[in-house]
Design a protein around this motif. Structure first.
Motif, mmCIF file in Angstrom:
data_model
loop_
_atom_site.group_PDB
_atom_site.id
_atom_site.type_symbol
_atom_site.label_atom_id
_atom_site.label_comp_id
_atom_site.label_asym_id
_atom_site.label_seq_id
_atom_site.Cartn_x
_atom_site.Cartn_y
_atom_site.Cartn_z
ATOM 1 N N ARG A 299 0.820 -1.219 0.000
ATOM 2 C CA ARG A 299 0.000 0.000 0.000
ATOM 3 C C ARG A 299 0.853 1.267 0.000
ATOM 4 N N THR A 300 1.936 1.261 0.789
ATOM 5 C CA THR A 300 2.714 2.489 1.001
ATOM 6 C C THR A 300 4.035 2.531 0.242
ATOM 7 N N ASN A 301 4.493 1.353 -0.225
ATOM 8 C CA ASN A 301 5.819 1.257 -0.850
ATOM 9 C C ASN A 301 6.908 1.773 0.098
ATOM 10 N N ASP A 302 6.724 1.493 1.388
ATOM 11 C CA ASP A 302 7.623 1.975 2.442
ATOM 12 C C ASP A 302 8.853 1.073 2.520
ATOM 13 N N ARG A 303 10.012 1.646 2.258
ATOM 14 C CA ARG A 303 11.236 0.845 2.232
ATOM 15 C C ARG A 303 11.705 0.457 3.631
ATOM 16 N N ALA B 285 12.510 -3.336 4.837
ATOM 17 C CA ALA B 285 13.699 -3.745 5.585
ATOM 18 C C ALA B 285 13.312 -4.599 6.793
ATOM 19 N N LEU B 286 12.182 -4.274 7.413
ATOM 20 C CA LEU B 286 11.678 -5.096 8.515
ATOM 21 C C LEU B 286 11.301 -6.489 8.010
ATOM 22 N N LEU B 287 10.675 -6.545 6.844
ATOM 23 C CA LEU B 287 10.332 -7.834 6.249
ATOM 24 C C LEU B 287 11.595 -8.652 5.991
#
Length: 200
Positions: free
Chosen positions: A33-37, A41-43
């Motif tokens: 949804r956010t394309n949050d990098r 990194a958490l993933l």
């Protein structure tokens, strides 16, 4: 590498807070949804060991496995949106990594050269035509050779069941096959190993 640099830029407090509150699947959908990098990194932190171990299982070389793992996560960053939530993310990622590694092996002509891990886990299904007791009584060195000769797809379905102790249901999801088809492939793979083994 891309994802390694991302990890160094993380706000650790934020990362730990998110890690406590969010499931793997919700984390993935939030990344989509956010394309949050930072979330990606958490993933990576949650799953890099799983991916590395699978890559190492194919390459049997530490540096090569690390390179493969990097490639998997870079590709995953752009393909994550294909995850639809119909299975656990860990199962989906295992399948994603497995398919990536199989393609890598085929591209590099390693199908018959790669080393394998000897199957040693406990026996479950004793009703196959080639029963598991017979299968596990094979001498390990000859078994290695036999598994190296059969097609990589047949070798890996045996490793999924016996080395990874995966259920028929999980194997079915990874290979996109019905339960009966999975059982038949396991049965045929064992038959082929026995046949090859007897000729060594």
């Amino acid at each position: 590498m891309l994802f390694i640099h991302l990890i160094y830029d993380l706000n650790t407090t934020k990362m730990n807070s998110i890690a406590i509150k969010i499931t793997d699947e919700d984390l993935v959908f939030e990344i989509i949804r956010t394309n949050d990098r930072e979330l990606f990194a958490l993933l990576y932190e949650r799953f890099y060991r799983l991916v590395y171990n699978k890559c190492y299982g194919f390459s049997k070389n530490k540096h090569e496995a690390e390179d493969l793992m990097h490639d998997v996560f870079i590709r995953l960053f752009f393909k994550l949106k294909t995850f639809k939530g119909s299975s656990k993310f860990s199962v989906w990622l295992y399948s994603f990594t497995y398919n990536f590694c199989v393609n890598y092996v085929n591209r590099n002509s390693y199908k018959k050269k790669q080393k394998i891990t000897v199957i040693t886990d406990r026996i479950k299904d004793n009703n196959d035509e080639v029963n598991d007791i017979t299968f596990f009584e094979l001498k390990s060195e000859k078994l290695k050779k036999a598994l190296a000769i059969i097609p990589v797809s047949e070798k890996n379905i045996l490793l999924m069941k016996y080395q990874k102790d995966m259920s028929i249901n999980d194997i079915s999801e990874i290979l996109a096959l019905g339960h009966s088809a999975v059982k038949m492939r396991i049965k045929r793979a064992k038959q082929k190993v026995i046949k090859v083994y007897s000729k060594l």
